[in-house]
Write a protein that holds these residues in place. Structure first.
Motif, PDB file in Angstrom:
ATOM      1  N   LEU A 107       0.867  -1.179   0.000  1.00  0.00           N
ATOM      2  CA  LEU A 107       0.000   0.000   0.000  1.00  0.00           C
ATOM      3  C   LEU A 107       0.901   1.226   0.000  1.00  0.00           C
ATOM      4  N   GLU A 108       0.826   1.967  -1.085  1.00  0.00           N
ATOM      5  CA  GLU A 108       1.669   3.151  -1.175  1.00  0.00           C
ATOM      6  C   GLU A 108       0.852   4.377  -0.788  1.00  0.00           C
ATOM      7  N   VAL A 109       1.372   5.129   0.150  1.00  0.00           N
ATOM      8  CA  VAL A 109       0.672   6.336   0.586  1.00  0.00           C
ATOM      9  C   VAL A 109       1.657   7.492   0.592  1.00  0.00           C
ATOM     10  N   ASP A 110       1.267   8.563  -0.051  1.00  0.00           N
ATOM     11  CA  ASP A 110       2.143   9.733  -0.170  1.00  0.00           C
ATOM     12  C   ASP A 110       3.551   9.298  -0.597  1.00  0.00           C
ATOM     13  N   GLY A 111       3.614   8.348  -1.561  1.00  0.00           N
ATOM     14  CA  GLY A 111       4.897   7.924  -2.127  1.00  0.00           C
ATOM     15  C   GLY A 111       5.681   6.940  -1.271  1.00  0.00           C
ATOM     16  N   GLN A 112       5.077   6.418  -0.209  1.00  0.00           N
ATOM     17  CA  GLN A 112       5.806   5.540   0.718  1.00  0.00           C
ATOM     18  C   GLN A 112       5.084   4.209   0.852  1.00  0.00           C
ATOM     19  N   ASP A 113       5.835   3.083   0.794  1.00  0.00           N
ATOM     20  CA  ASP A 113       5.218   1.765   0.976  1.00  0.00           C
ATOM     21  C   ASP A 113       4.999   1.540   2.476  1.00  0.00           C
ATOM     22  N   VAL A 114       3.772   1.790   2.923  1.00  0.00           N
ATOM     23  CA  VAL A 114       3.530   1.740   4.368  1.00  0.00           C
ATOM     24  C   VAL A 114       3.590   0.313   4.917  1.00  0.00           C
ATOM     25  N   VAL A 115       3.285  -0.683   4.087  1.00  0.00           N
ATOM     26  CA  VAL A 115       3.306  -2.061   4.600  1.00  0.00           C
ATOM     27  C   VAL A 115       4.738  -2.455   4.963  1.00  0.00           C
ATOM     28  N   ALA A 116       5.677  -2.049   4.117  1.00  0.00           N
ATOM     29  CA  ALA A 116       7.091  -2.354   4.419  1.00  0.00           C
ATOM     30  C   ALA A 116       7.500  -1.661   5.718  1.00  0.00           C
ATOM     31  N   ASP A 117       7.091  -0.414   5.882  1.00  0.00           N
ATOM     32  CA  ASP A 117       7.435   0.318   7.110  1.00  0.00           C
ATOM     33  C   ASP A 117       6.835  -0.368   8.339  1.00  0.00           C
ATOM     34  N   VAL A 118       5.560  -0.746   8.214  1.00  0.00           N
ATOM     35  CA  VAL A 118       4.871  -1.382   9.343  1.00  0.00           C
ATOM     36  C   VAL A 118       5.604  -2.667   9.752  1.00  0.00           C
ATOM     37  N   HIS A 119       5.952  -3.480   8.762  1.00  0.00           N
ATOM     38  CA  HIS A 119       6.565  -4.770   9.103  1.00  0.00           C
ATOM     39  C   HIS A 119       8.011  -4.629   9.558  1.00  0.00           C
ATOM     40  N   GLU A 120       8.656  -3.557   9.146  1.00  0.00           N
ATOM     41  CA  GLU A 120      10.024  -3.319   9.647  1.00  0.00           C
ATOM     42  C   GLU A 120       9.962  -3.065  11.158  1.00  0.00           C
ATOM     43  N   VAL A 121       9.036  -2.191  11.580  1.00  0.00           N
ATOM     44  CA  VAL A 121       8.917  -1.890  13.020  1.00  0.00           C
ATOM     45  C   VAL A 121       8.409  -3.114  13.780  1.00  0.00           C
ATOM     46  N   LEU A 122       7.430  -3.788  13.189  1.00  0.00           N
ATOM     47  CA  LEU A 122       6.875  -4.977  13.844  1.00  0.00           C
ATOM     48  C   LEU A 122       7.985  -6.002  14.094  1.00  0.00           C
ATOM     49  N   GLY A 123       8.856  -6.176  13.112  1.00  0.00           N
ATOM     50  CA  GLY A 123       9.976  -7.112  13.251  1.00  0.00           C
ATOM     51  C   GLY A 123      10.867  -6.711  14.424  1.00  0.00           C
ATOM     52  N   ARG A 124      11.116  -5.424  14.591  1.00  0.00           N
ATOM     53  CA  ARG A 124      11.972  -4.959  15.697  1.00  0.00           C
ATOM     54  C   ARG A 124      11.266  -5.151  17.043  1.00  0.00           C
ATOM     55  N   VAL A 125       9.948  -4.890  17.051  1.00  0.00           N
ATOM     56  CA  VAL A 125       9.190  -5.107  18.304  1.00  0.00           C
ATOM     57  C   VAL A 125       9.230  -6.593  18.670  1.00  0.00           C
ATOM     58  N   TYR A 126       9.044  -7.449  17.688  1.00  0.00           N
ATOM     59  CA  TYR A 126       9.052  -8.889  17.948  1.00  0.00           C
ATOM     60  C   TYR A 126      10.422  -9.340  18.482  1.00  0.00           C
ATOM     61  N   GLU A 127      11.474  -8.809  17.870  1.00  0.00           N
ATOM     62  CA  GLU A 127      12.829  -9.195  18.286  1.00  0.00           C
ATOM     63  C   GLU A 127      13.073  -8.746  19.743  1.00  0.00           C
ATOM     64  N   PHE A 128      12.632  -7.519  20.031  1.00  0.00           N
ATOM     65  CA  PHE A 128      12.772  -6.992  21.399  1.00  0.00           C
ATOM     66  C   PHE A 128      11.986  -7.884  22.377  1.00  0.00           C
ATOM     67  N   ALA A 129      10.752  -8.189  22.020  1.00  0.00           N
ATOM     68  CA  ALA A 129       9.897  -8.986  22.911  1.00  0.00           C
ATOM     69  C   ALA A 129      10.518 -10.362  23.142  1.00  0.00           C
ATOM     70  N   ARG A 130      11.056 -10.938  22.077  1.00  0.00           N
ATOM     71  CA  ARG A 130      11.675 -12.265  22.244  1.00  0.00           C
ATOM     72  C   ARG A 130      12.840 -12.193  23.216  1.00  0.00           C
ATOM     73  N   LEU A 282       1.952  -5.773  25.219  1.00  0.00           N
ATOM     74  CA  LEU A 282       1.147  -6.968  24.934  1.00  0.00           C
ATOM     75  C   LEU A 282       1.997  -8.025  24.219  1.00  0.00           C
ATOM     76  N   VAL A 283       2.844  -7.576  23.303  1.00  0.00           N
ATOM     77  CA  VAL A 283       3.699  -8.538  22.583  1.00  0.00           C
ATOM     78  C   VAL A 283       4.625  -9.246  23.580  1.00  0.00           C
ATOM     79  N   VAL A 284       5.163  -8.474  24.531  1.00  0.00           N
ATOM     80  CA  VAL A 284       6.034  -9.100  25.535  1.00  0.00           C
ATOM     81  C   VAL A 284       5.226 -10.122  26.342  1.00  0.00           C
ATOM     82  N   ALA A 285       3.996  -9.778  26.661  1.00  0.00           N
ATOM     83  CA  ALA A 285       3.185 -10.657  27.513  1.00  0.00           C
ATOM     84  C   ALA A 285       2.752 -11.932  26.798  1.00  0.00           C
ATOM     85  N   ILE A 286       2.266 -11.789  25.558  1.00  0.00           N
ATOM     86  CA  ILE A 286       1.677 -12.978  24.900  1.00  0.00           C
ATOM     87  C   ILE A 286       2.605 -13.572  23.839  1.00  0.00           C
ATOM     88  N   GLY A 287       3.641 -12.847  23.468  1.00  0.00           N
ATOM     89  CA  GLY A 287       4.587 -13.354  22.467  1.00  0.00           C
ATOM     90  C   GLY A 287       4.183 -12.947  21.055  1.00  0.00           C
TER      91      GLY A 287
END
Ligand code: F6P
Length: 535
Positions: A107-130, A282-287
């Motif tokens: 999904l490109e919004v204002d010239g930016q692929d927001v899905v890639a951005d979302v999953h980049e941060v999500l990946g970092r949150v998951y790594e931190f939680a793990r 929540l990610v830390v709590a439930i994984g």
């Protein structure tokens, strides 16, 4: 786009005519139509939603759907999902739905692929939680984290705390606690019994400028440093504080390592942000895996809302029924009654979602609204509410539409002798909606139940992470539908700003500045004087 005035539509006129002297008869409607329950029950993802005990019939639904079509609800929905700036007063896209798109989407919004951005941060949150969950992340003295404390308020608190409470049976990580209120009691009592060596703080604030959150973060930093007197302060803050914000530049000033800060975007409203990095506790709590299920549940409801035909589109129908009750039948409140103790914070969560979104008096073009907007949402879990306020719902003079929510599987399958206690609980759930719909005749007027009190029953197999995600997204889209019909911007919240500004101005008067005190109105001045004379 100029909002359509729904009150000028022919369908609205027909509803107004029906509302005049409206005398519903659910008993007769069910007796005359054996297919009524089936006709007005729908599935949306894993939810089974029975609308048949509402004050509706096919003609009424047709009129409501005509209003939705004329008001452009579908077009506005498309615009939101596509990332158009539907939050016009802040000139922003509204893309909480992008937070739960699968990684394969784009999904490109204002010239930016927001899905890639979302999953980049999500990946970092998951790594931190793990790393926190596994014990790899340690506090400054080398001990693993036992408790995570989320510091935030509004959407940066209500979503995390509600979801943590709801998913406790799925939580197998460190315990979570939550500090939100600037009343120092909140920080003091929440920190009670915690060990600074094993406590990690998540400062959650979209703006990183919210007085309550920054004050509480400083209180917690002092508590930590006092408790870890022998440790290097900078290192202690780096090991015990992480942040979630859209204003990452401000995070570093607090002493938080930018590597431990998780961002999100201005197109995520605070009350729509539990599915962003705001959900880190929540990610830390439930994984990560269960959090991914939670997001998938939200996405499933998004897909239902986006693609289901209008006449079977559950959030659309529920939103339109709320318009019928609020504007034509003068209902002023809406009860949400979860038959699940785990959902005890869900009504509070919905209060911010619905009331901050739709408590508006002007439309998105600045003109005055033409109808009542934003009903008051409230509720408590059954059966506690039954022994407190249901009296008024059953026999009071006000119309209170109510949503009842229950799950087939109990989270804790306990028995009392031979009695499955969950079955006892569910019997209450079924009994209440039956009593509200059909009432009871009696020779003693005090014991008459008039019935015809509308309810929606929402059932799901179990309160899983996915089902919780579905429920949240369901109410997000109900709220959207109502706002779209009313022509309001459901995504700004200017109404909270004046109080914040005045609180800042009054700070010096409270602290004793005579000039500021003298400039206040007589009521405020005397209240501050009362306070000052007793401190
Ligand atoms: O004051 C209302 C509000 O702006 C909410 O919309 C928001 O969820 C809350 O304050 C907290 O804001 P922040 O996440 O920026 O600290």
């Amino acid at each position: 786009m100029t909002p359509v005035d729904p009150t000028e539509l022919g369908a609205w006129g027909r509803l107004r005519d029906r509302a005049d002297g409206f005398s519903p008869d659910l008993r007769a409607w069910f007796d005359d139509d054996p297919g009524r329950a089936e006709r007005f029950s729908f599935e949306a993802a894993d939810l089974f939603v029975d609308l048949s005990k509402n004050l509706l019939d096919a003609a009424l639904l047709d009129d409501l759907l005509e209003i939705a079509a004329a008001a452009g609800v579908a077009e506005r929905r498309e615009a939101m999902f596509a990332g158009e700036h539907v939050n016009v007063t802040e000139d922003r896209a509204v893309l909480h739905t992008a937070l739960r798109l699968p990684v394969t989407a784009s999904l490109e919004v204002d010239g930016q692929d927001v899905v890639a951005d979302v999953h980049e941060v999500l990946g970092r949150v998951y790594e931190f939680a793990r790393s926190v969950r596994s014990g790899e992340w340690t506090g400054v003295t080398g001990r693993p984290i036992a408790t995570v404390v989320n510091i935030g308020i509004g959407g940066s608190d209500l979503g995390p705390v509600m979801a943590y409470e709801a998913l406790r049976p799925h939580a197998d990580g460190p315990a979570c606690r939550f500090i939100s209120n600037i009343d120092p009691t909140d920080a003091a009592t929440t920190l009670e019994g915690l060990d600074p060596e094993t406590t990690l703080f998540i400062v959650s604030s979209k703006t990183f400028g919210t007085l309550e959150t920054l004050t509480n973060a400083r209180l917690c930093r002092s508590w930590l440093l006092d408790g870890l007197a022998s440790s290097d302060a900078g290192e202690a803050v780096r090991k015990h504080f992480v942040a979630v914000s859209t204003a990452l530049d401000k995070v570093e000033d607090f002493g938080i390592d930018p590597a431990n800060a998780f961002g999100f975007w201005d197109w995520v409203g605070g009350r729509y942000s539990i599915d962003s990095a705001i959900g880190t506790s929540l990610v830390v709590a439930i994984g990560p895996d269960r959090f991914a299920d939670f997001l998938a549940g939200m996405h499933a409801m998004d897909e239902h809302f986006r693609t289901a035909p209008a006449e079977r589109n559950v959030p659309l129908l529920m939103g339109l029924l709320n318009v019928w009750y609020t504007d034509l039948l003068d209902a002023q409140t809406h009860a949400v009654l979860p038959y699940s103790q785990l959902l005890h914070r869900f009504p509070a969560y919905l209060q911010q979602l619905t009331m901050e979104s739709n408590g508006k008096g002007v439309r998105w073009d600045g003109s005055a609204v033409t109808t009542d907007t934003g009903e008051v949402f409230w509720g408590e879990p059954g059966t506690n509410g039954q022994h407190a306020f249901y009296q008024l719902i059953h026999q009071g003079t006000r119309l209170i539409p109510a949503d009842f929510i229950a799950f087939a599987e109990p989270a804790y399958p306990l028995t009392d002798g031979d009695q499955d206690v969950h079955e006892l609980f569910l019997a209450n759930f079924f009994a209440q909606t039956q009593a509200l719909a059909f009432g009871q005749d009696h020779e003693n007027p005090a014991r008459v139940f008039t019935g015809n009190r509308p309810t929606t029953s929402i059932m799901a197999p179990a309160l899983t992470p996915s089902v919780l995600g579905q429920l949240i997204a369901l109410y997000e889209h109900i709220t959207f539908t109502q706002g779209a019909v009313w022509g309001i911007d459901s995504f700004d919240q200017w109404g909270v700003e004046l109080g914040k500004k005045l609180a800042q101005e009054l700070g010096s008067a409270v602290a004793g500045d005579a000039e500021t005190l003298a400039a206040q109105d007589s009521s405020t001045r005397s209240l501050i004087e009362y306070y000052r004379s007793r401190r």
